[in-house]
Design an enzyme around this catalytic site. Structure first.
Site, mmCIF file in Angstrom:
data_model
loop_
_atom_site.group_PDB
_atom_site.id
_atom_site.type_symbol
_atom_site.label_atom_id
_atom_site.label_comp_id
_atom_site.label_asym_id
_atom_site.label_seq_id
_atom_site.Cartn_x
_atom_site.Cartn_y
_atom_site.Cartn_z
ATOM 1 N N HIS A 115 -0.403 -8.408 -15.584
ATOM 2 C CA HIS A 115 -0.489 -9.179 -14.340
ATOM 3 C C HIS A 115 -1.880 -9.085 -13.734
ATOM 4 O O HIS A 115 -2.644 -8.178 -14.058
ATOM 5 C CB HIS A 115 0.538 -8.662 -13.318
ATOM 6 C CG HIS A 115 1.935 -9.130 -13.577
ATOM 7 N ND1 HIS A 115 2.765 -8.536 -14.507
ATOM 8 C CD2 HIS A 115 2.658 -10.155 -13.045
ATOM 9 C CE1 HIS A 115 3.922 -9.172 -14.530
ATOM 10 N NE2 HIS A 115 3.886 -10.152 -13.652
ATOM 11 N N LYS A 156 -1.493 -7.319 -7.778
ATOM 12 C CA LYS A 156 -0.056 -7.018 -7.754
ATOM 13 C C LYS A 156 0.164 -5.601 -7.244
ATOM 14 O O LYS A 156 -0.525 -4.672 -7.653
ATOM 15 C CB LYS A 156 0.531 -7.191 -9.164
ATOM 16 C CG LYS A 156 2.029 -7.007 -9.222
ATOM 17 C CD LYS A 156 2.597 -7.500 -10.537
ATOM 18 C CE LYS A 156 4.091 -7.209 -10.657
ATOM 19 N NZ LYS A 156 4.868 -7.847 -9.587
HETATM 20 P P1 NAD Z 1 0.269 -12.447 -1.746
HETATM 21 O O1 NAD Z 1 -0.316 -11.137 -1.320
HETATM 22 O O2 NAD Z 1 -0.651 -13.536 -2.175
HETATM 23 O O3 NAD Z 1 1.172 -13.027 -0.572
HETATM 24 C C1 NAD Z 1 2.002 -12.271 0.251
HETATM 25 C C2 NAD Z 1 2.011 -12.923 1.618
HETATM 26 O O4 NAD Z 1 2.971 -12.238 2.433
HETATM 27 C C3 NAD Z 1 0.641 -12.814 2.351
HETATM 28 O O5 NAD Z 1 0.244 -14.082 2.838
HETATM 29 C C4 NAD Z 1 0.940 -11.840 3.485
HETATM 30 O O6 NAD Z 1 0.151 -12.094 4.646
HETATM 31 C C5 NAD Z 1 2.423 -12.127 3.731
HETATM 32 N N1 NAD Z 1 3.101 -11.060 4.469
HETATM 33 C C6 NAD Z 1 2.921 -9.725 4.389
HETATM 34 N N2 NAD Z 1 3.717 -9.095 5.269
HETATM 35 C C7 NAD Z 1 4.444 -10.060 5.894
HETATM 36 C C8 NAD Z 1 5.439 -10.049 6.901
HETATM 37 N N3 NAD Z 1 5.851 -8.906 7.462
HETATM 38 N N4 NAD Z 1 5.981 -11.235 7.298
HETATM 39 C C9 NAD Z 1 5.551 -12.409 6.764
HETATM 40 N N5 NAD Z 1 4.600 -12.495 5.806
HETATM 41 C C10 NAD Z 1 4.054 -11.318 5.383
HETATM 42 O O7 NAD Z 1 1.320 -12.093 -2.911
HETATM 43 P P2 NAD Z 1 1.900 -13.078 -4.041
HETATM 44 O O8 NAD Z 1 1.035 -13.029 -5.245
HETATM 45 O O9 NAD Z 1 2.214 -14.398 -3.429
HETATM 46 O O10 NAD Z 1 3.240 -12.318 -4.426
HETATM 47 C C11 NAD Z 1 4.256 -12.086 -3.465
HETATM 48 C C12 NAD Z 1 5.430 -11.383 -4.143
HETATM 49 O O11 NAD Z 1 6.037 -12.277 -5.084
HETATM 50 C C13 NAD Z 1 5.069 -10.128 -4.938
HETATM 51 O O12 NAD Z 1 6.079 -9.162 -4.750
HETATM 52 C C14 NAD Z 1 5.082 -10.619 -6.376
HETATM 53 O O13 NAD Z 1 5.373 -9.597 -7.297
HETATM 54 C C15 NAD Z 1 6.215 -11.608 -6.319
HETATM 55 N N6 NAD Z 1 6.245 -12.625 -7.371
HETATM 56 C C16 NAD Z 1 7.463 -12.966 -7.847
HETATM 57 C C17 NAD Z 1 7.587 -13.964 -8.776
HETATM 58 C C18 NAD Z 1 8.965 -14.372 -9.243
HETATM 59 O O14 NAD Z 1 9.083 -15.281 -10.077
HETATM 60 N N7 NAD Z 1 10.022 -13.745 -8.739
HETATM 61 C C19 NAD Z 1 6.456 -14.617 -9.280
HETATM 62 C C20 NAD Z 1 5.208 -14.252 -8.783
HETATM 63 C C21 NAD Z 1 5.115 -13.252 -7.809
#
Ligand code: NAD
Length: 262
Positions: free
Chosen positions: A152, A156
């Site tokens: 990844h 992450k």
């Molecule tokens: P990222 O850091 O780009 O985005 C996270 C967002 O959440 C940020 O904008 C942050 O400001 C916001 N945030 C943090 N605390 C918050 C709160 N209390 N309330 C509201 N918003 C808040 O991360 P990302 O790359 O978008 O990944 C997010 C999650 O998704 C990770 O856990 C990742 O592992 C997961 N993910 C899952 C899949 C899937 O298919 N299930 C695919 C990709 C990523």
């Protein structure tokens, strides 16, 4: 039209979700929540303004916009409290954020039943990754010696990935837990043989440039089999997320895995 609230709307995944929810004719973006608010959600993702401002208070957004579904792509340490808040308000969570432990999932299941509101979790929303996991479970019946390498991007927060853990759990359904490698094997540096789930080693790579990738390698007499999936763009997750938004209201309790909706 399914009324959808997106938490983590400004994140890498959140922005892609906001765009997909706006563009799908059967879903309506009613609210977008992140740590920083004020901007129009449509403009945030390069579309025309949609009249939905990103806000910072999830409870207030739920009370004001009455969503049916909350999509969460935030952080491993935030997702649980968001899901609890949603369920207590009878909003069905579609959870993409990884890192929820078994205890947290059990609590969400109980809360879901108490509030008669479904909750859906997918460690991976990409169809190819779901197929990789199903094929890995099938292969493990015949080739039970297996190791997982997941790769990844270096932003992450959790390791191993939710997909790797779910793959190991699915393989464990068809294979006896056992230690692999030489019985007298010694790690010269702790961690060299990876993290173990029921004896299946998982190795996590974190580097700039990657999105989300996984190899499941099976070894047998004189042969190996590698099943590999690559998410090259976050678009790969979007059809799965939108499908979950449309289908979740027909589910009961806690449902885990996109394969359950296909
Ligand atoms: P990222 O850091 O780009 O985005 C996270 C967002 O959440 C940020 O904008 C942050 O400001 C916001 N945030 C943090 N605390 C918050 C709160 N209390 N309330 C509201 N918003 C808040 O991360 P990302 O790359 O978008 O990944 C997010 C999650 O998704 C990770 O856990 C990742 O592992 C997961 N993910 C899952 C899949 C899937 O298919 N299930 C695919 C990709 C990523």
């Amino acid at each position: 039209m399914v009324k959808v609230l997106v938490t983590g709307a400004c994140g890498r995944m959140g922005q892609a979700v906001v765009k997909s929810i706006i563009n799908d004719p059967e879903t309506e973006l009613v609210a977008a929540v992140d740590l920083k608010g004020g901007m129009d959600a449509g403009e945030l993702v390069g579309l025309k303004p949609v009249g939905v401002k990103v806000t910072t208070d999830l409870a207030a957004a739920i009370a004001e916009t009455k969503p049916e579904v909350m999509v969460d792509f935030t952080r491993p340490d935030v997702v649980f409290q968001n899901a609890v808040l949603a369920l207590k308000n009878k909003v069905a969570p579609v959870i993409g954020t990884t890192g929820l432990g078994d205890d947290a999932k059990a609590e969400l299941k109980a809360l879901s039943e108490e509030n008669d509101t479904p909750v859906f979790i997918a460690p991976n929303f990409a169809i190819g990754a779901v197929l990789m996991m199903l094929m890995a479970r099938q292969a493990a019946k015949y080739m039970p010696e297996v190791e997982i390498i997941e790769l990844h991007h270096d932003r992450k927060l959790d390791a191993p990935s939710g997909t790797a853990l779910e793959t190991a759990n699915m393989i464990s359904e068809v294979r006896e837990a056992h230690k692999q490698g030489h019985p007298e094997e010694k790690e010269k540096i702790a961690g060299a043989r990876g993290a173990q789930v029921n004896g299946i080693p998982i190795h996590s790579v974190r580097l700039p440039g990657y999105v989300a990738h996984q190899e499941v390698i099976f070894g047998g007499l004189g042969q190996t089999l590698t099943i590999r999936h690559d998410s090259l763009d976050r678009e790969s997750f979007m059809p799965g997320v939108v499908l979950a938004c449309k289908k979740i209201l027909g589910l009961k309790g806690l449902v885990i895995g996109l394969d359950k909706l296909m």
